[in-house]
Design an enzyme around this catalytic site. Structure first.
Site, PDB file in Angstrom:
ATOM      1  N   TRP A  11       0.828  -1.214   0.000  1.00  0.00           N
ATOM      2  CA  TRP A  11       0.000   0.000   0.000  1.00  0.00           C
ATOM      3  C   TRP A  11       0.863   1.265   0.000  1.00  0.00           C
ATOM      4  O   TRP A  11       0.344   2.371  -0.055  1.00  0.00           O
ATOM      5  CB  TRP A  11      -0.939   0.003   1.219  1.00  0.00           C
ATOM      6  N   HIS A  95      13.077  -2.105  -1.248  1.00  0.00           N
ATOM      7  CA  HIS A  95      12.180  -1.662  -2.331  1.00  0.00           C
ATOM      8  C   HIS A  95      12.863  -0.526  -3.095  1.00  0.00           C
ATOM      9  O   HIS A  95      13.611   0.264  -2.506  1.00  0.00           O
ATOM     10  CB  HIS A  95      10.846  -1.193  -1.734  1.00  0.00           C
ATOM     11  N   GLU A 167      11.831  -6.375  -9.395  1.00  0.00           N
ATOM     12  CA  GLU A 167      11.150  -5.119  -9.698  1.00  0.00           C
ATOM     13  C   GLU A 167      11.928  -4.371 -10.768  1.00  0.00           C
ATOM     14  O   GLU A 167      12.898  -3.659 -10.440  1.00  0.00           O
ATOM     15  CB  GLU A 167      11.239  -4.175  -8.499  1.00  0.00           C
ATOM     16  N   SER A 215       4.590  -3.113 -12.332  1.00  0.00           N
ATOM     17  CA  SER A 215       3.138  -2.877 -12.314  1.00  0.00           C
ATOM     18  C   SER A 215       2.357  -4.049 -12.874  1.00  0.00           C
ATOM     19  O   SER A 215       2.678  -4.552 -13.949  1.00  0.00           O
ATOM     20  CB  SER A 215       2.812  -1.640 -13.161  1.00  0.00           C
TER      21      SER A 215
HETATM   22  P1  13P Z   1       2.862  -0.279  -9.010  1.00  0.00           P
HETATM   23  O1  13P Z   1       2.022  -1.523  -9.071  1.00  0.00           O
HETATM   24  O2  13P Z   1       2.139   0.895  -8.440  1.00  0.00           O
HETATM   25  O3  13P Z   1       3.531   0.026 -10.307  1.00  0.00           O
HETATM   26  O4  13P Z   1       4.026  -0.570  -7.966  1.00  0.00           O
HETATM   27  C1  13P Z   1       4.739  -1.762  -8.036  1.00  0.00           C
HETATM   28  C2  13P Z   1       5.544  -1.811  -6.800  1.00  0.00           C
HETATM   29  O5  13P Z   1       6.377  -0.954  -6.556  1.00  0.00           O
HETATM   30  C3  13P Z   1       5.244  -2.881  -5.846  1.00  0.00           C
HETATM   31  O6  13P Z   1       5.967  -2.744  -4.679  1.00  0.00           O
END
Ligand code: 13P
Length: 260
Positions: A11, A95, A167, A215
């Site tokens: 979140w 992150h 990521e 995303s």
């Molecule tokens: P979004 O899904 O908003 O692109 O973010 C991905 C993310 O950073 C998950 O930690």
């Protein structure tokens, strides 16, 4: 190897305590639990304690989005993994938002991974390349460096239990927000598993869960979850919408069920 699918809602810095409770309540009504899918919610630090009293623990687990690597001391403003022990099962570490906005170094990420493990919290270690790094063909190098440095101090047994989230930073809505092509992501996911195999052997590599952390939404989720080395997703923006997030979980369930 039947790795349990993991769907994590990050979140980020959204929703106050009552908004968090409301969203949790809506998710609880919409989502049906399934033995092969694990759903983890990472709300703000402030919402963790109240949510831990409200959630159905059979259905949901909690994660912190960050914590400090020292267990206690004069570190004004910080919360330690040892304080979160018993409150969360998982902790997001490294992150991209933390690496980029808060300049978290490889060493800090390594120390946080170790602190999480020391305190019985499963780290969800985020690794991934920026757009310039991708264009310069440096993805493998970046993944290698971020992964090997972060798990350097862990035993094989500890490594087998961690979660890694790939990521691609350019594919996160906060940053470039470019849409990745699901099929192109398998290469990086497999590369991560191979790196673990090189360091700790095949048995450990096949245990580790690797998530896609760029995303995703309820429309493209199946394409990502169908990738051979994808064991789940780390969802940002779409996790703030209960319709979207519950559809993501439902689709994950349908896919898993079709394979059983
Ligand atoms: P979004 O899904 O908003 O692109 O973010 C991905 C993310 O950073 C998950 O930690």
């Amino acid at each position: 190897m039947n790795r349990k699918t993991l769907i994590v809602a990050n979140w980020k810095m959204n929703l106050n305590v009552s908004q968090s409770s409301l969203l949790m309540h809506r998710l609880d009504k919409k989502i049906v639990s399934h033995h092969n899918i694990e759903i983890v919610i990472a709300p703000s630090m402030l919402a963790l304690q109240p949510l831990s009293k409200e959630i159905n623990h059979q259905k949901f687990s909690l994660a912190c989005q960050n914590a400090y690597f020292k267990d206690e001391g004069a570190f004004t403003g910080e919360v330690s993994f040892s304080m979160l022990n018993g409150l969360v099962n998982y902790g997001i570490v490294g992150h991209s938002a933390r690496r980029i906005y808060f300049h978290e170094s490889l060493e800090e990420v390594r120390d946080k991974v170790k602190a999480a493990v020391r305190n019985d919290i499963v780290p969800i270690l985020c690794i991934g390349e920026t757009k310039p790094e991708r264009l310069a063909d440096e993805t493998s190098q970046v993944l290698h460096d971020q992964l090997t440095s972060a798990i350097y101090h862990l035993t094989s047994d500890e490594v087998s239990k961690i979660v890694i989230a790939y990521e691609p930073i350019w594919a996160i809505s906060t940053f470039d927000g470019e849409q990745s092509k699901p099929a192109d992501m398998q290469h990086a996911l497999k590369f991560i598993r191979h790196q673990i195999e090189d360091l700790h052997g095949y048995d450990v590599a096949k245990e580790v869960r690797i998530l896609y952390g760029g995303s995703v939404d309820s429309h493209d989720i199946l394409a990502y979850l169908s990738l051979e080395d994808c064991d789940g997703v780390l969802v940002g923006a779409a996790s703030l919408n209960y319709e979207q997030f519950s559809t993501i979980v439902q689709k994950a369930y349908t896919l898993k069920y079709s394979k059983e």
